[in-house]
Design an enzyme around this catalytic site. Structure first.
Site, PDB file in Angstrom:
ATOM      1  N   TYR A 136       0.839  -1.207   0.000  1.00  0.00           N
ATOM      2  CA  TYR A 136       0.000   0.000   0.000  1.00  0.00           C
ATOM      3  C   TYR A 136       0.873   1.256   0.000  1.00  0.00           C
ATOM      4  O   TYR A 136       0.636   2.205  -0.759  1.00  0.00           O
ATOM      5  CB  TYR A 136      -0.900  -0.026   1.236  1.00  0.00           C
ATOM      6  CG  TYR A 136      -1.798   1.174   1.388  1.00  0.00           C
ATOM      7  CD1 TYR A 136      -2.973   1.292   0.644  1.00  0.00           C
ATOM      8  CD2 TYR A 136      -1.476   2.198   2.281  1.00  0.00           C
ATOM      9  CE1 TYR A 136      -3.810   2.391   0.790  1.00  0.00           C
ATOM     10  CE2 TYR A 136      -2.307   3.294   2.436  1.00  0.00           C
ATOM     11  CZ  TYR A 136      -3.469   3.391   1.690  1.00  0.00           C
ATOM     12  OH  TYR A 136      -4.288   4.483   1.832  1.00  0.00           O
ATOM     13  N   PRO A 163      -3.026  12.950   4.836  1.00  0.00           N
ATOM     14  CA  PRO A 163      -3.682  13.052   6.143  1.00  0.00           C
ATOM     15  C   PRO A 163      -3.076  12.059   7.123  1.00  0.00           C
ATOM     16  O   PRO A 163      -2.555  11.014   6.724  1.00  0.00           O
ATOM     17  CB  PRO A 163      -5.138  12.697   5.858  1.00  0.00           C
ATOM     18  CG  PRO A 163      -5.171  12.092   4.500  1.00  0.00           C
ATOM     19  CD  PRO A 163      -3.805  12.192   3.880  1.00  0.00           C
ATOM     20  N   THR A 164      -3.144  12.395   8.404  1.00  0.00           N
ATOM     21  CA  THR A 164      -2.806  11.406   9.432  1.00  0.00           C
ATOM     22  C   THR A 164      -4.041  10.514   9.611  1.00  0.00           C
ATOM     23  O   THR A 164      -4.902  10.472   8.739  1.00  0.00           O
ATOM     24  CB  THR A 164      -2.391  12.115  10.731  1.00  0.00           C
ATOM     25  OG1 THR A 164      -3.317  13.181  10.994  1.00  0.00           O
ATOM     26  CG2 THR A 164      -0.996  12.718  10.604  1.00  0.00           C
TER      27      THR A 164
END
Length: 314
Positions: A136, A163-164
């Site tokens: 991924y 993004p976190t």
């Protein structure tokens, strides 16, 4: 503007839909949210047909094969192949259709496993990602490589956000395959129903920055309209807002009014201990942006899960 959102029925897609519907959309914007039911994005011909059908001027690319730690460990090759196909098809179809701007969604797991903290946008390609989800991670990194290629060769405005850990309504609350926060919310719900202890996988010590999906949606709109760099930008709460998995579990227990015991199953993997990200670049652009406080966002997410349990648990 005609804005096509791939992965439009997922966690972030639904959040963008809500934010647009609640008044953040503009009169000159038409928003189209598509899911895997509208086109198989691993197929170049179906992806091309989707773009020909809607003729977007702008794209927010969220579609991806995603899953939690244990699903990644089992299926690294599948994550690599599926995501590489999706990303190449979407970006190339956007290029061929003359799309003015594409904003793709990356993830903090793309950063090197062995690194210094906090991580920032310059460090993406500085070493291998964590072995648990290399498929991924590398597939997501390649979006950045491809964006640079389209910019250099064709002058395209293709960029990406990082993004976190995102959470919120419409998340994947599957205990086996979902991410940590929605998985814990489902577990607390079941433990409360059965009157048993809450078992948290791992030691509870790893630390994460969690971003509420509705905050992320508002930031996506800003990136689409205002942010002009090819370089990705980290969208995250500050380093000081990092919480441990134990603290997250306690916040969920409080929001769900769970009074039972918390047990940590240390035979289960913790994954990466931390991946603290710097939001200094975001703060240079948007010094006054207000994030929803973590416990308030957890409370709203738990309330949504309780109200939508029949569909949310699938």
């Amino acid at each position: 503007k005609c804005i096509l959102v791939t992965g439009g029925t997922g966690l972030v897609g639904r959040a963008i839909q809500k934010v647009v519907a609640d008044g953040e959309g503009r009169p000159d914007e038409e928003w189209i949210f598509v899911s895997s039911r509208d086109a198989d994005l691993t197929s170049s011909s179906e992806t091309k047909a989707l773009f020909e059908r809607h003729k977007p001027t702008h794209v927010i690319h969220l579609a991806a094969m995603v899953g939690g730690l244990f699903k990644n460990i089992r299926s690294n090759l599948d994550f690599w192949r599926t995501n590489i196909h999706i990303n190449d098809n979407v970006l190339h179809a956007a290029h061929e259709a003359g799309v003015q701007k594409v904003v793709s969604c990356l993830s903090t797991c793309i950063f090197p496993d062995k690194t210094t903290y906090p991580i920032d946008e310059t460090m993406i390609h500085n070493g291998p990602p964590h072995s648990s989800n290399f498929g991924y991670s590398y597939a997501k990194r390649m979006i950045d490589v491809q964006n640079r290629g389209y910019s250099e060769q064709h002058g395209r405005r293709f960029t990406a956000v990082i993004p976190t850990n995102v959470f919120g309504p419409h998340d994947n609350f599957n205990i086996e395959d979902g991410h940590v926060l929605p998985g814990l919310i489902h577990k607390v719900y079941l433990a409360k129903q059965s009157g048993s202890a809450l078992t948290v996988w791992g030691t509870g010590k790893p630390r994460r920055q969690f971003i509420y999906s509705l905050d992320l949606a508002r930031l996506f709109l800003w990136v689409l309209r205002e942010y002009d760099e090819v370089e990705p930008i980290i969208l995250s709460v500050g380093e000081e807002d990092e919480v441990s998995i134990r603290e997250a579990a306690e916040a969920i227990a409080e929001a769900m009014e769970f009074r039972g015991e918390l047990v940590f199953d240390t035979t289960k993997s913790d994954g990466q201990f931390k991946k603290t990200a710097s939001n200094a670049k975001l703060r240079r652009y948007l010094p006054g942006f207000q994030f929803t406080p973590f416990r308030k966002a957890v409370k709203e997410t738990c309330a949504w899960f309780n109200a939508n349990y029949a569909n949310a648990r699938k």
